[in-house]
Design a protein around this motif. Sequence first.
Motif, PDB file in Angstrom:
ATOM      1  N   UNK A   1       0.831  -1.211   0.000  1.00 54.31           N
ATOM      2  CA  UNK A   1       0.000   0.000   0.000  1.00 54.31           C
ATOM      3  C   UNK A   1       0.863   1.257   0.000  1.00 54.31           C
ATOM      4  N   UNK A   2       1.784   1.345   0.958  1.00 55.75           N
ATOM      5  CA  UNK A   2       2.590   2.564   1.115  1.00 55.75           C
ATOM      6  C   UNK A   2       3.563   2.777  -0.027  1.00 55.75           C
ATOM      7  N   UNK A   3       4.010   1.692  -0.658  1.00 56.54           N
ATOM      8  CA  UNK A   3       4.959   1.817  -1.762  1.00 56.54           C
ATOM      9  C   UNK A   3       4.387   2.558  -2.955  1.00 56.54           C
ATOM     10  N   UNK A   4       3.063   2.575  -3.071  1.00 57.98           N
ATOM     11  CA  UNK A   4       2.420   3.256  -4.195  1.00 57.98           C
ATOM     12  C   UNK A   4       2.549   4.778  -4.097  1.00 57.98           C
ATOM     13  N   UNK A   5       2.898   5.279  -2.913  1.00 58.20           N
ATOM     14  CA  UNK A   5       3.050   6.726  -2.741  1.00 58.20           C
ATOM     15  C   UNK A   5       4.370   7.244  -3.320  1.00 58.20           C
ATOM     16  N   UNK A   6       5.297   6.335  -3.606  1.00 57.37           N
ATOM     17  CA  UNK A   6       6.619   6.749  -4.076  1.00 57.37           C
ATOM     18  C   UNK A   6       6.603   7.090  -5.555  1.00 57.37           C
ATOM     19  N   UNK A   7       7.518   7.954  -5.942  1.00 57.17           N
ATOM     20  CA  UNK A   7       7.695   8.259  -7.358  1.00 57.17           C
ATOM     21  C   UNK A   7       8.359   7.064  -8.034  1.00 57.17           C
ATOM     22  N   UNK A   8       8.340   7.036  -9.346  1.00 52.47           N
ATOM     23  CA  UNK A   8       8.932   5.916 -10.073  1.00 52.47           C
ATOM     24  C   UNK A   8      10.423   5.739  -9.768  1.00 52.47           C
ATOM     25  N   UNK A   9      11.238   6.822  -9.754  1.00 53.83           N
ATOM     26  CA  UNK A   9      12.661   6.645  -9.411  1.00 53.83           C
ATOM     27  C   UNK A   9      12.861   6.099  -7.993  1.00 53.83           C
ATOM     28  N   UNK A  10      12.029   6.548  -7.058  1.00 57.80           N
ATOM     29  CA  UNK A  10      12.162   6.078  -5.680  1.00 57.80           C
ATOM     30  C   UNK A  10      11.720   4.625  -5.543  1.00 57.80           C
ATOM     31  N   UNK A  11      10.729   4.211  -6.335  1.00 56.34           N
ATOM     32  CA  UNK A  11      10.302   2.806  -6.306  1.00 56.34           C
ATOM     33  C   UNK A  11      11.419   1.899  -6.802  1.00 56.34           C
ATOM     34  N   UNK A  12      12.180   2.378  -7.765  1.00 60.15           N
ATOM     35  CA  UNK A  12      13.304   1.579  -8.275  1.00 60.15           C
ATOM     36  C   UNK A  12      14.372   1.404  -7.191  1.00 60.15           C
ATOM     37  N   UNK A  13      14.578   2.432  -6.373  1.00 61.09           N
ATOM     38  CA  UNK A  13      15.519   2.307  -5.267  1.00 61.09           C
ATOM     39  C   UNK A  13      15.003   1.296  -4.244  1.00 61.09           C
TER      40      UNK A  13
ATOM     41  N   UNK B   1      13.104  -1.186  -4.848  1.00 59.34           N
ATOM     42  CA  UNK B   1      13.190  -2.525  -5.439  1.00 59.34           C
ATOM     43  C   UNK B   1      14.545  -3.172  -5.177  1.00 59.34           C
ATOM     44  N   UNK B   2      15.601  -2.364  -5.038  1.00 65.95           N
ATOM     45  CA  UNK B   2      16.912  -2.919  -4.697  1.00 65.95           C
ATOM     46  C   UNK B   2      16.869  -3.542  -3.302  1.00 65.95           C
ATOM     47  N   UNK B   3      16.240  -2.848  -2.361  1.00 64.78           N
ATOM     48  CA  UNK B   3      16.114  -3.370  -0.997  1.00 64.78           C
ATOM     49  C   UNK B   3      15.313  -4.673  -0.990  1.00 64.78           C
ATOM     50  N   UNK B   4      14.202  -4.678  -1.729  1.00 64.36           N
ATOM     51  CA  UNK B   4      13.338  -5.857  -1.778  1.00 64.36           C
ATOM     52  C   UNK B   4      14.061  -7.028  -2.428  1.00 64.36           C
ATOM     53  N   UNK B   5      14.781  -6.748  -3.515  1.00 59.50           N
ATOM     54  CA  UNK B   5      15.526  -7.789  -4.230  1.00 59.50           C
ATOM     55  C   UNK B   5      16.555  -8.449  -3.312  1.00 59.50           C
ATOM     56  N   UNK B   6      17.287  -7.617  -2.557  1.00 66.19           N
ATOM     57  CA  UNK B   6      18.311  -8.150  -1.654  1.00 66.19           C
ATOM     58  C   UNK B   6      17.683  -9.045  -0.587  1.00 66.19           C
ATOM     59  N   UNK B   7      16.585  -8.597   0.000  1.00 63.81           N
ATOM     60  CA  UNK B   7      15.935  -9.392   1.044  1.00 63.81           C
ATOM     61  C   UNK B   7      15.323 -10.670   0.473  1.00 63.81           C
ATOM     62  N   UNK B   8      14.804 -10.593  -0.755  1.00 63.90           N
ATOM     63  CA  UNK B   8      14.266 -11.802  -1.383  1.00 63.90           C
ATOM     64  C   UNK B   8      15.367 -12.821  -1.649  1.00 63.90           C
TER      65      UNK B   8
END
Length: 378
Positions: free
Chosen positions: A331-343, A345-352
Amino acid sequence: MKAVGIIGEYNPFHPGHAYHLRQAREITGADFTVVILNGDFVQRGEPAVFDKYSRTRTALEGGADLVFELPLRFGISSAGDFALGGILALTQLGFVSDICFGSECGDTQSLWEIAALLANETEAFRSSLDAGLRQGLSYPAARARALIQTGSCKEELLRQPNNILGIEYCLALQKTGSPLTPVTILRKGQDYHESTPSAPSCYPSATALRREIYASATPHLCLEDFSDMIGYALRSCHDLSQYKDISPELADRIKRKLPDYRTVDEFVEDCQTRTFTAGRIRRSLLHCLFGIRETPPAIPYLRLLGMRKRASCLLTQIENRSLTILSRLAVDGKQLTEPDRKLLEQDIFASDLYRQVYGRKYREKRPNEYQCSPVILG
């Protein structure tokens, strides 16, 4: 209500960390302690021995009130960028007044004065620094030698890792103009690098505890568990110098050593030189694995990892509209701009990746990042 901030890794959490949390609150008179915690990978360029949610729980049980995740691009960077990320995070929250960190010297003023010298380099310092780099010293070693040669500080102070990190915190405060007040407490217990178990009455070092964990049957992860992934990432990349901290010289050395790659630990040792420390090499390999090319000097979001219920009132005090608190990722991730969502995604990728490697190693299925909720304690 007053809150004091702490930047940590808790890899793993131990009694010395609990002592730090108690002292931070007592010295500053704070009502709450706010921790900026590295996620599933740490500043040494390794996976944390335990996942970020497990470490968040032990931090809350040990005295923390709020725990936020330091974004990956800061968490696996050099000491300077690691410190900068933590300072930016605490400052942007808006309700934190102090930052408390441990040091071997226990003298905030000394660390602040050295940071001021680094923030305003003299010609003599710069000349000495450049000479050290030309001689093949690593940047931290060349900088320390330049400080000593120019009479800026005593050599003993720069030999201790927590002093060095304390200087970086002070430097980040000065560079960003943060209103946070720095406070240091004298570190107790084993030396930071001590690798043998301590007496029961002595605060242990995280290094010694990790060594015990690595040799035990306790479920954990280490860098070797990522050997195949890192080897594949290196072999798949045509231009390693596009990634953070990988200079053309380091990229060339990695490429020359790559045909003999077997395990990541052996590879780090093969690549290590006086210029390229093991820590820098490990971080560089993770930058390649996660596709980190730069560290934007801003933190547009913070992931809430956990809190005590009594600290929920602090979240309502955040007035910085450029900072998004992520407690419900989908839900909260949708508030981010596209460039910030890409940043993000790096955190999510690492944890995955951390979760998948752990699941393969121990044959245990764990929830993904979108299924995880903050740890809440009463």
